[in-house]
Write an enzyme that holds these catalytic residues in place. Structure first.
Site, PDB file in Angstrom:
ATOM      1  N   SER A 143       0.864  -1.177   0.000  1.00  0.00           N
ATOM      2  CA  SER A 143       0.000   0.000   0.000  1.00  0.00           C
ATOM      3  C   SER A 143       0.897   1.221   0.000  1.00  0.00           C
ATOM      4  O   SER A 143       2.093   1.118   0.331  1.00  0.00           O
ATOM      5  CB  SER A 143      -0.870  -0.005   1.265  1.00  0.00           C
ATOM      6  OG  SER A 143      -1.487   1.246   1.482  1.00  0.00           O
ATOM      7  N   TYR A 156      -2.308  -1.678  10.289  1.00  0.00           N
ATOM      8  CA  TYR A 156      -2.281  -1.757   8.824  1.00  0.00           C
ATOM      9  C   TYR A 156      -0.973  -1.169   8.294  1.00  0.00           C
ATOM     10  O   TYR A 156      -0.284  -1.774   7.466  1.00  0.00           O
ATOM     11  CB  TYR A 156      -3.487  -1.012   8.252  1.00  0.00           C
ATOM     12  CG  TYR A 156      -3.680  -1.154   6.759  1.00  0.00           C
ATOM     13  CD1 TYR A 156      -4.326  -2.264   6.227  1.00  0.00           C
ATOM     14  CD2 TYR A 156      -3.237  -0.170   5.878  1.00  0.00           C
ATOM     15  CE1 TYR A 156      -4.525  -2.392   4.868  1.00  0.00           C
ATOM     16  CE2 TYR A 156      -3.431  -0.284   4.513  1.00  0.00           C
ATOM     17  CZ  TYR A 156      -4.078  -1.394   4.007  1.00  0.00           C
ATOM     18  OH  TYR A 156      -4.265  -1.513   2.642  1.00  0.00           O
TER      19      TYR A 156
END
Length: 261
Positions: A143, A156
């Site tokens: 990401s 995350y």
């Protein structure tokens, strides 16, 4: 000639979203695709869709945090198609809270899916890639949060940073055997995972859902656009089909300029 002709690709979280888009593009490029997903019915449905186009595909059930299930599903894939050439470790979830309110159980759950899942699928697939003697490509779904941080996303961000370390290590260990490892780092893609975050962040931050999209998610892009599943799939194809070790241990950002390097 199709770029992945007769290659076997094992894709986790492939029954929907980014994983399904990658599996679909790989099938179009000649790969035999393993749709590995927690939801077996959805995995079978996606495999059926691909087979209807003339592709070779199977659905397998897997909880990527369960070593026995991972190993069994990879063996099922090898039994069906004769090997593993490409792993796409894509399965993931999102949970948002400020650090001081984050439940330890939620922290562990998210890290297990993203990091343990990447490790376990890598370990299971590497064994076959090494034994086959024809190399392979391991692709991790990182990401922009592999490179920077956002509020409310401590586990995350931690997990996505960790995938870069894993990829670099696998690239160094696998290089002499022709196995490459790379990370795709998308910006916000409007999948159900992101859709779910919009009202959650609006409530937590005390702003409108429209402001979450424009002033939080897409604020730093060059054009105010979401990254698409097709954008991400095309980068996955680049990594999967690249012909040499020249492209390994790398992380490529796909974010409409949100993060530039």
């Amino acid at each position: 000639m199709p770029q992945l002709k007769d290659k076997v690709a094992y894709v986790t979280g492939a029954a929907s979203g980014i994983g399904k888009e990658i599996a679909t593009l790989f099938a179009q490029e000649g790969a035999k695709v393993v749709i590995a997903d927690l939801n077996k019915a959805a995995a079978d449905a996606t495999a059926a869709e691909l087979k209807a186009t003339g592709a070779q595909a199977i659905g397998v059930a897997v909880d990527v945090t369960n070593e026995e299930q991972v190993n069994a599903s990879v063996e099922e894939a090898v039994a069906a198609f004769g090997g593993i050439d490409v792993l796409v470790s894509n399965a993931g979830i999102q949970i948002v809270h400020p650090v001081e309110e984050f439940e330890f159980a939620d922290w562990k759950k998210l890290l297990a899916i993203h990091l343990d899942g990447a490790f376990l699928t890598t370990k299971a697939c590497l064994k076959h890639m090494y034994a086959q003697g024809r190399g392979g490509s391991i692709i991790y779904m990182g990401s922009v949060h592999s490179k920077e941080a956002s509020v409310l996303k401590a586990p995350y961000v931690t997990a996505k940073h960790g995938l870069i370390g894993l990829a670099k290590t696998v690239a160094k260990e696998g290089g002499s055997k022709g196995v490459r490892a790379n990370v795709i780092c998308p910006g916000f893609v409007r999948t159900p995972l992101v859709e779910k975050q919009i009202p959650e962040q609006a409530k937590t931050l005390g702003i409108s859902e429209d402001d979450v999209v424009k002033k939080v998610m897409l604020k730093e892009t060059v054009d105010g656009e979401f990254t698409t599943t097709d954008d991400v799939a095309r980068v996955a194809l680049l990594f999967a089909a690249f012909p040499s070790n020249a492209l390994t241990g790398q992380s490529l950002i796909v974010s409409h300029g949100w993060n530039m390097q």
